[in-house]
Design a protein around this motif. Structure first.
Motif: not given
Length: 317
Positions: A129-141
């Protein structure tokens, strides 16, 4: 011989569900209703996600893409079936059959990949949860969706080209309501060994990879939920996965059930009836599962309705 057979083929006959004339209006009305519900329901999800800034997150980005694919999925098969019932003509041209088969395979694969991407999104949201916004960024999506389209399109193109190389003789009746690849291959006069191998390889590879990814993601997710101390926290975490898990079970169970049963038994109208579950019912239930069990969608829909009502009052004011 092969070229002569190919030039002689101009159309197939889609036998559908029943040849009894008195049942056709009932079938037409039933499938028209399911078609309209599917299209408007999924369009509503796309509209709500697009208009509400609170839903501009990876989870709803994948959901809106899934809704778009489901609309295309049902558009590939149902309109032609309804047209055939209305005109009392079961024929579909050879070219249209190949095109329908291509898009059907494309959207089935896309459903697989998008459900896997959504499972990964829930895994990161709960387990990291703490790294969610970093991992699931718009580029990866965006990259996940792009790869899904490319892989699905290549697989569908290869499968369709392999069927296009086959020669067909006189038995051109397909006991189905659309041009399903297994049914077409079984009607071929030429050797279908490579077609069968390609189909099972692609189904095994894509199906195994996506299903394994989903099962792995949810095994880790359930393990993380079990480690949450409060009952309220567990419920909140599980509720974010419940809708997606319902769609996964419905889609994969019906798809595997149809193809495993058809591999073990002779092809018949029962196969067409069973296929309705994942080709029609699953896309239709998608908006209900995600809207009825999702508070964010409900709130967004209420806000949109309130804004629309306010603008109407101001206009007539």
């Amino acid at each position: 011989m092969e070229s002569r057979n190919k030039t002689r083929i101009s159309e197939f006959l889609l036998l559908g569900f029943s040849g009894e004339p008195e049942i056709q209006p009932l079938i037409f009305g039933l499938f028209l209703s399911m078609y309209l519900i599917t299209v408007f329901g999924n369009l509503l999800i796309i509209l709500v996600v697009s208009l509400d800034p609170h839903l501009h997150t990876p989870m709803y980005f994948f959901l809106s893409n899934l809704s778009f694919v489901d609309i295309c999925f049902i558009f590939t098969t149902i309109p032609k079936m309804l047209w055939n019932i209305q005109t009392q003509n079961k024929a579909i041209t050879y070219e249209d059959c190949i095109i329908q088969m291509y898009f059907f395979i494309l959207f089935v694969c896309l459903d697989d990949f998008l459900l896997t991407a959504m499972a990964y999104d829930r895994f990161v949201a709960i387990c990291r949860p703490l790294h969610y916004t970093v991992i699931m960024n718009s580029r990866l999506c965006g990259l996940l969706v792009l790869v899904s389209w490319v892989m699905s399109a290549l697989n569908s193109l290869l499968q369709s080209l392999m069927v296009f190389q086959l020669s067909f003789c006189t038995d051109l009746e397909i006991p189905h309501f659309f041009c399903e690849i297994n049914q077409m291959v079984q009607l071929a006069c030429s050797d279908t060994f490579f077609n069968d191998m390609l189909f099972y390889f692609a189904a095994g590879m894509f199906g195994f990879i996506t299903l394994t990814g989903i099962l792995y993601s949810y095994s880790k997710t359930v393990s993380s939920i079990g480690g949450i101390s409060s009952a309220q926290g567990k419920y909140k975490a599980f509720s974010t996965c419940a809708s997606h898990l319902s769609m996964v079970c419905l889609f994969y169970c019906t798809t595997l059930g149809v193809y495993l049963s058809s591999a073990a038994t002779q092809i018949s109208h029962s196969s067409a009836t069973a296929s309705v579950m994942y080709t029609v019912v699953t896309p239709m239930l998608n908006p209900f599962i995600y809207s009825l069990r999702n508070k964010d969608i409900k709130r967004a829909l209420e806000r949109i309705i309130e804004m629309a009502a306010t603008k109407v009052q101001m206009f007539w004011g």
